[in-house]
Design a protein around this motif. Structure first.
Motif, PDB file in Angstrom:
ATOM      1  N   LEU A   1      -5.298  12.124  -1.101  1.00 11.75           N
ATOM      2  CA  LEU A   1      -5.349  12.311   0.354  1.00 11.75           C
ATOM      3  C   LEU A   1      -6.402  11.419   0.981  1.00 11.75           C
ATOM      4  CD1 LEU A   1      -4.917  16.157   0.825  1.00 11.75           C
ATOM      5  CD2 LEU A   1      -3.612  14.401   2.029  1.00 11.75           C
ATOM      6  N   PHE A   2      -7.560  11.338   0.330  1.00 13.56           N
ATOM      7  CA  PHE A   2      -8.630  10.487   0.852  1.00 13.56           C
ATOM      8  C   PHE A   2      -8.168   9.028   0.943  1.00 13.56           C
ATOM      9  CE2 PHE A   2     -12.229   7.653   0.318  1.00 13.56           C
ATOM     10  CZ  PHE A   2     -13.118   8.124   1.273  1.00 13.56           C
ATOM     11  N   CYS A   3      -7.491   8.569  -0.100  1.00 13.53           N
ATOM     12  CA  CYS A   3      -7.084   7.159  -0.142  1.00 13.53           C
ATOM     13  C   CYS A   3      -6.021   6.816   0.896  1.00 13.53           C
ATOM     14  CB  CYS A   3      -6.566   6.810  -1.537  1.00 13.53           C
ATOM     15  SG  CYS A   3      -7.834   6.805  -2.824  1.00 13.53           S
TER      16      CYS A   3
ATOM     17  N   TYR B   1      -0.455  10.909  -5.898  1.00 15.82           N
ATOM     18  CA  TYR B   1      -0.966  11.756  -6.981  1.00 15.82           C
ATOM     19  C   TYR B   1      -0.063  11.686  -8.210  1.00 15.82           C
ATOM     20  CZ  TYR B   1      -2.312  16.022  -9.470  1.00 15.82           C
ATOM     21  OH  TYR B   1      -2.702  16.921 -10.431  1.00 15.82           O
ATOM     22  N   ARG B   2       1.242  11.756  -7.988  1.00 17.05           N
ATOM     23  CA  ARG B   2       2.190  11.804  -9.106  1.00 17.05           C
ATOM     24  C   ARG B   2       2.309  10.470  -9.837  1.00 17.05           C
ATOM     25  NH1 ARG B   2       5.862  15.984  -9.670  1.00 17.05           N
ATOM     26  NH2 ARG B   2       5.698  17.641  -8.097  1.00 17.05           N
ATOM     27  N   PHE B   3       2.292   9.347  -9.085  1.00 10.88           N
ATOM     28  CA  PHE B   3       2.620   8.062  -9.690  1.00 10.88           C
ATOM     29  C   PHE B   3       1.423   7.119  -9.864  1.00 10.88           C
ATOM     30  CE2 PHE B   3       6.567   9.501  -7.570  1.00 10.88           C
ATOM     31  CZ  PHE B   3       7.356   9.613  -8.697  1.00 10.88           C
ATOM     32  N   LEU B   4       0.334   7.360  -9.148  1.00  9.14           N
ATOM     33  CA  LEU B   4      -0.805   6.454  -9.249  1.00  9.14           C
ATOM     34  C   LEU B   4      -2.068   7.119  -9.792  1.00  9.14           C
ATOM     35  CD1 LEU B   4      -0.498   4.463  -5.893  1.00  9.14           C
ATOM     36  CD2 LEU B   4       0.151   3.717  -8.192  1.00  9.14           C
ATOM     37  N   GLU B   5      -2.208   8.409  -9.573  1.00  9.75           N
ATOM     38  CA  GLU B   5      -3.426   9.094 -10.007  1.00  9.75           C
ATOM     39  C   GLU B   5      -3.223   9.867 -11.305  1.00  9.75           C
ATOM     40  OE1 GLU B   5      -6.694  12.397  -8.464  1.00  9.75           O
ATOM     41  OE2 GLU B   5      -5.095  11.741  -7.114  1.00  9.75           O
TER      42      GLU B   5
ATOM     43  N   ARG C   1      -9.406   5.764 -13.459  1.00  8.39           N
ATOM     44  CA  ARG C   1      -9.211   6.947 -12.609  1.00  8.39           C
ATOM     45  C   ARG C   1      -9.114   6.564 -11.137  1.00  8.39           C
ATOM     46  NH1 ARG C   1      -8.970  10.466  -9.298  1.00  8.39           N
ATOM     47  NH2 ARG C   1      -9.971  12.516  -9.269  1.00  8.39           N
ATOM     48  N   LEU C   2      -9.966   5.634 -10.690  1.00  7.60           N
ATOM     49  CA  LEU C   2     -10.050   5.332  -9.259  1.00  7.60           C
ATOM     50  C   LEU C   2      -9.168   4.171  -8.811  1.00  7.60           C
ATOM     51  CD1 LEU C   2     -13.902   5.599  -8.476  1.00  7.60           C
ATOM     52  CD2 LEU C   2     -12.158   7.356  -8.230  1.00  7.60           C
ATOM     53  N   SER C   3      -9.075   3.146  -9.660  1.00  2.00           N
ATOM     54  CA  SER C   3      -8.512   1.875  -9.191  1.00  2.00           C
ATOM     55  C   SER C   3      -7.075   1.933  -8.689  1.00  2.00           C
ATOM     56  CB  SER C   3      -8.631   0.820 -10.294  1.00  2.00           C
ATOM     57  OG  SER C   3      -9.983   0.563 -10.582  1.00  2.00           O
ATOM     58  N   PRO C   4      -6.122   2.536  -9.412  1.00  4.07           N
ATOM     59  CA  PRO C   4      -4.722   2.456  -8.945  1.00  4.07           C
ATOM     60  C   PRO C   4      -4.508   2.982  -7.521  1.00  4.07           C
ATOM     61  CG  PRO C   4      -4.791   3.165 -11.215  1.00  4.07           C
ATOM     62  CD  PRO C   4      -6.206   3.182 -10.746  1.00  4.07           C
TER      63      PRO C   4
ATOM     64  N   PHE D   1      -3.985   0.253  -4.348  1.00  4.16           N
ATOM     65  CA  PHE D   1      -2.705   0.318  -3.635  1.00  4.16           C
ATOM     66  C   PHE D   1      -2.918   0.525  -2.139  1.00  4.16           C
ATOM     67  CE2 PHE D   1       0.900   2.658  -1.862  1.00  4.16           C
ATOM     68  CZ  PHE D   1       1.952   1.849  -2.240  1.00  4.16           C
ATOM     69  N   TRP D   2      -3.813   1.460  -1.774  1.00  2.52           N
ATOM     70  CA  TRP D   2      -3.967   1.812  -0.368  1.00  2.52           C
ATOM     71  C   TRP D   2      -4.901   0.884   0.404  1.00  2.52           C
ATOM     72  CZ3 TRP D   2      -0.437   4.179   2.075  1.00  2.52           C
ATOM     73  CH2 TRP D   2       0.376   5.101   1.413  1.00  2.52           C
ATOM     74  N   ILE D   3      -5.570  -0.046  -0.275  1.00  2.57           N
ATOM     75  CA  ILE D   3      -6.237  -1.117   0.476  1.00  2.57           C
ATOM     76  C   ILE D   3      -5.289  -2.314   0.618  1.00  2.57           C
ATOM     77  CG2 ILE D   3      -8.561  -0.424  -0.201  1.00  2.57           C
ATOM     78  CD1 ILE D   3      -8.566  -2.710  -2.225  1.00  2.57           C
ATOM     79  N   PHE D   4      -4.284  -2.381  -0.255  1.00  2.55           N
ATOM     80  CA  PHE D   4      -3.297  -3.455  -0.174  1.00  2.55           C
ATOM     81  C   PHE D   4      -2.349  -3.247   0.996  1.00  2.55           C
ATOM     82  CE2 PHE D   4       0.721  -5.456  -1.642  1.00  2.55           C
ATOM     83  CZ  PHE D   4       0.267  -6.766  -1.755  1.00  2.55           C
TER      84      PHE D   4
END
Length: 345
Positions: free
Chosen positions: A294-296, A335-339, A85-88, A92-95
């Motif tokens: 949004l948070f990420c 949201y659509r592609f990673l969450e 649930r959380l990782s993708p 991505f957004w820390i990369f």
């Protein structure tokens, strides 16, 4: 209940983003006035109370599991589900900041690449709050997800080892202790796991009563009154912790308590936080659904705009508008592609 919880997630992410707007509105007079009497860092408490509530709801399903091996399998499935649930979105957004830091070497904007590498790997192993003590920066907001993951690992183990009654007792003791004392001194704001304990305890309080009956008997109020009460609670959640800044440890507990009241009203299924006109509710549901995305993405997106606008004579207002619009665009894509795909799986 689900829609009211999504509404609370809307208010929580609104609080978090409002707090971080200082990054893109450093000298805005109106924003400065609003910040002078509010501290919307309490949005994190609201997120945490919701997380703790639903964790207890999930763990309650283990009451019929007697075999130790079955309990271990259940825990592993719980952890895998949480990671999926959380990782993708998180990874991505820390990369993204890491890549920009290495490629641009713009240390004023992205931090030196060696620090970004530290933050990247500490985020991957969910230890960002520990790392952040030594090297704070504009990308430190991921500490909250690390703390939540640590809680989701430790609390279920204690629950299955000690049983429900002992776990509840320990939770109560810890919540009372952290009202007056918090370990780690100054960095304690990154280790406030007690809101998740409040949420876990709230679940058992809710489970002990017939909330629907109570709501029908005691909460027969019209939509206008519901809106007034709900907005009063939300505004109080923003203002009261700021008013209690002189009692530093207690303000976190107060924010947790107010958040618990909000969640309690949300799960009573009386549409307490969804009594607004339909058009407003649709916006609230939409953003609430995408609150995690949004948070990420919001801070990395803002800095991407900073990066690409450097050297160009772009008015500050246009830049801020672009940052806000792109924040929602990338949140939708996330949201659509990673969450959403991983949530369904």
């Amino acid at each position: 209940m689900f829609k009211d919880i999504q509404a609370l997630r809307f208010f929580a992410i609104f609080f978090v983003i409002f707090l971080h707007l200082a990054i893109i509105l450093p000298d805005n007079h109106t924003y400065g006035i609003l910040r002078s009497f509010s501290n919307t860092d309490s949005g994190v408490e609201l997120f945490f109370v919701i997380a703790g509530f639903f964790l207890s709801h999930t763990l309650e399903k283990t009451k019929d599991i007697t075999s130790k091996s079955d309990k271990i399998v259940y825990l592993l499935k719980l952890y895998i589900k949480k990671l999926k649930r959380l990782s993708p979105p998180v990874y991505f957004w820390i990369f993204i900041p890491l890549i920009f830091s290495i490629i641009t070497r713009n240390s004023d904007l992205w931090l030196p690449y060696n620090l970004m590498i530290e933050k990247f790997f500490s985020s991957i192993v969910w230890l960002r709050n520990f790392e952040e003590i030594g090297t704070e920066g504009n990308f430190g907001y991921m500490w909250a997800l690390s703390l939540e993951m640590q809680f989701f690992i430790v609390y279920p183990i204690l629950f299955l080892m000690l049983g429900r009654k002992k776990t509840i007792l320990i939770s109560v003791v810890l919540c009372l202790m952290m009202t007056f004392y918090r370990p780690f001194g100054g960095p304690a704001w990154m280790f406030r796991f007690d809101p998740m304990l409040y949420g876990a305890l709230l679940y058992y309080l809710v489970k002990s009563f017939d909330l629907n009956k109570l709501a029908n008997e005691e909460f027969k109020i019209n939509k206008l009154h519901k809106i007034i009460i709900s907005l009063t609670l939300i505004i109080s959640l923003a203002v009261i912790p700021a008013a209690l800044s002189h009692v530093w440890t207690f303000r976190f507990s107060c924010a947790s308590f107010l958040s618990s009241i909000c969640v309690l009203l949300a799960v009573m299924e009386i549409n307490f936080f969804t009594s607004f006109p339909d058009r407003i509710n649709k916006v609230i549901y939409y953003i609430g659904d995408r609150s995690f995305s949004l948070f990420c993405c919001h801070i990395p997106v803002w800095f991407m705009v900073f990066q690409f606008s450097q050297g160009h004579q772009i008015p500050a207002l246009y830049r801020v508008i672009t940052q806000v619009i792109l924040m929602f665009v990338f949140a939708e894509l996330t949201y659509r592609f990673l969450e959403k795909p991983f949530k369904k799986s």
